[in-house]
Write an enzyme that holds these catalytic residues in place. Structure first.
Site, PDB file in Angstrom:
ATOM      1  CD1 TRP A 102     -53.972  -0.446  11.735  1.00 27.38           C
ATOM      2  CD2 TRP A 102     -53.412   0.370  13.861  1.00 27.38           C
ATOM      3  NE1 TRP A 102     -53.439   0.939  11.906  1.00 27.38           N
ATOM      4  CE2 TRP A 102     -53.242   1.474  12.923  1.00 27.38           C
ATOM      5  CE3 TRP A 102     -53.185   0.294  15.103  1.00 27.38           C
ATOM      6  CZ2 TRP A 102     -52.680   2.682  13.357  1.00 27.38           C
ATOM      7  CZ3 TRP A 102     -52.674   1.745  15.495  1.00 27.38           C
ATOM      8  CH2 TRP A 102     -52.458   3.037  14.743  1.00 27.38           C
ATOM      9  CG  ASP A 172     -59.240  -2.034  15.631  1.00 30.57           C
ATOM     10  OD1 ASP A 172     -59.840  -1.091  15.516  1.00 30.57           O
ATOM     11  OD2 ASP A 172     -57.863  -1.874  15.559  1.00 30.57           O
ATOM     12  CE  LYS A 196     -57.376   5.429  11.211  1.00 32.46           C
ATOM     13  NZ  LYS A 196     -56.950   4.430  12.058  1.00 32.46           N
TER      14      LYS A 196
HETATM   15  C1  LIG Z   1     -56.209   4.069  13.251  1.00 35.44           C
HETATM   16  C2  LIG Z   1     -56.319   2.728  13.898  1.00 35.44           C
HETATM   17  C3  LIG Z   1     -56.165   2.393  15.315  1.00 35.44           C
HETATM   18  C4  LIG Z   1     -55.699   3.568  16.313  1.00 35.44           C
HETATM   19  O1  LIG Z   1     -56.545   4.240  16.468  1.00 35.44           O
HETATM   20  P1  LIG Z   1     -56.461   5.567  17.556  1.00 35.44           P
HETATM   21  O2  LIG Z   1     -57.924   6.129  17.544  1.00 35.44           O
HETATM   22  O3  LIG Z   1     -55.451   6.541  17.010  1.00 35.44           O
HETATM   23  O4  LIG Z   1     -55.946   5.156  18.798  1.00 35.44           O
HETATM   24  C5  LIG Z   1     -56.478   1.273  15.467  1.00 35.44           C
HETATM   25  N1  LIG Z   1     -56.581   0.209  14.742  1.00 35.44           N
HETATM   26  C6  LIG Z   1     -57.012   0.597  13.522  1.00 35.44           C
HETATM   27  C7  LIG Z   1     -57.218  -0.487  12.474  1.00 35.44           C
HETATM   28  C8  LIG Z   1     -56.670   1.697  13.055  1.00 35.44           C
HETATM   29  O5  LIG Z   1     -57.013   1.927  11.384  1.00 35.44           O
END
Ligand SMILES: *Cc1c(COP(=O)(O)O)cnc(C)c1O
Length: 360
Positions: A102, A172, A196
């Site tokens: 990521w 993030d 998540k």
């Molecule tokens: C799932 C995830 C993303 C992507 O998320 P989207 O909502 O599908 O754009 C980005 N960063 C992390 C750490 C993730 O787990």
């Protein structure tokens, strides 16, 4: 009805009591005679849902009043662009810490807008570690420092938040938000896709310090300008109302669980049980250095990968589903977010021991 233990990395399991409440309120929310999906986002019913969700999130995370909380669309992936678009503020470079899949995506997107200085990378350890504070080569001229506190695929998690001095820290938190208390005042921006640890897909939580809003690059689309969303209370256009409502129910559930410190205790115990089962056997392995192991995503491999399909099939028969590892890592991955009950971990751990006995 049989509910399974769903170890999906995302969209992921939601608390059963939240789903039951949503079911109960499906046709008639609070005597409105409407489903939340049918409500105008500007009507008083939905406004009350939206405001309660924000207030509860602020309380849970202890978000200071000089931070805006936004409920946006476009996923964490849109934030990979919105962060440079809004935070460069005339500067030409940003620092990024690379700890896995990521981080790499965030870096690739940022390169469309600025020079990226990779302040540290753990690629040489195959992303099984996290850099220490001393290992970060930070630039005092950087517009901001971006990192990924929890790498959902590699299963590594920072056990500290980097000290970046006066340079805003951007995180993030898609796969770790609300799993434990954090000090929001250390951050310039926190963002997280909801699917998540918060709620359904389709909504993204973005928490931004006031002073970082209002100076985007000149060509920024309105939908990518934090100021536009902040000034309109995330209702510049139609927000994902139902996802916002479910997220609000999850916040209420978290408060009942003792807030984030209550959740942290449970999460720590769940993760320790699973890692102990992996470490206590020669049949299973997790490659991540101990201090950097994720509480949320636990990848593990079997000594003999030929047994992977059998493991997955037998696990599924016992109601343990979505354990297949990410294609880039192989093996298994158990995502054990807030909504995974401890009973799910116990069931998985005893299945693993039994499978080893029969196949080890
Ligand atoms: C799932 C995830 C993303 C992507 O998320 P989207 O909502 O599908 O754009 C980005 N960063 C992390 C750490 C993730 O787990």
């Amino acid at each position: 009805m049989t509910r399974v233990f769903n170890f999906s990395a995302g969209p992921a399991a939601l608390p059963q009591s939240v789903l039951e409440r949503a079911q109960k309120e499906m046709l008639d929310w609070n005597k409105s005679g409407m489903c939340v999906m049918e409500m105008s986002h500007r009507g008083k019913e939905f406004m009350s849902i939206a405001e309660k969700a924000e207030a509860d999130l602020r309380e849970l995370m202890g978000i200071p009043s000089n931070y805006k909380v936004m409920f946006l669309q476009g996923g964490a992936s849109s934030q990979f662009a919105m962060v440079p678009i809004n935070l460069l503020r005339g500067k030409s470079s940003a620092d990024y810490i690379n700890t896995g899949a990521w981080s790499k995506k965030a870096i690739a997107e940022a390169k469309r807008y600025c020079d990226v200085n990779v302040a540290a990378t753990t690629e040489d350890t195959k992303f099984t570690t996290v850099p220490t504070q001393d290992q970060l080569s930070l630039n005092s001229g950087a517009a901001y420092v971006h990192y990924t506190p929890n790498e959902t695929i590699g299963g590594v998690e920072f056990s500290y938040s980097p000290d970046t001095g006066d340079v805003p820290l951007v995180a993030d938190m898609s796969s770790t938000i609300l799993s434990r208390p954090i000090d929001v005042s250390k951050y310039g921006v926190i963002y997280a896709g909801a699917q998540k640890n918060v709620g359904p897909a389709g909504i993204t939580i973005v928490i931004v310090r006031d002073d970082l809003i209002g100076n985007p690059i000149t060509s920024a689309p309105a939908m990518f300008d934090y100021k536009v969303h902040a000034e309109n209370d995330s209702m510049y256009n139609t927000p994902p109302t139902y996802s916002w409502y479910i997220a609000g129910l999850v916040f209420e559930w978290l408060k009942e669980k003792g807030g984030l410190s209550g959740m942290a205790e449970i999460n720590k115990r769940k993760a320790e049980k699973l890692y102990a089962a992996i470490d206590g056997s020669d049949f299973y392995a997790n490659p991540v250095e101990k201090v950097s192991r994720s509480w949320m995503n636990v990848p593990f491999t079997l000594a003999n990968p030929d047994l992977d399909p059998k493991f997955l099939e037998e696990a599924k028969a016992q109601g343990l589903v979505t354990l297949k590892g990410h294609r880039s890592v192989g093996g298994m991955r158990a995502s054990i977010y807030n909504a995974m009950p401890e009973e799910g971990i116990d069931t998985l751990v005893s299945f693993m021991a039994d499978f080893e006995k029969r196949n080890g």
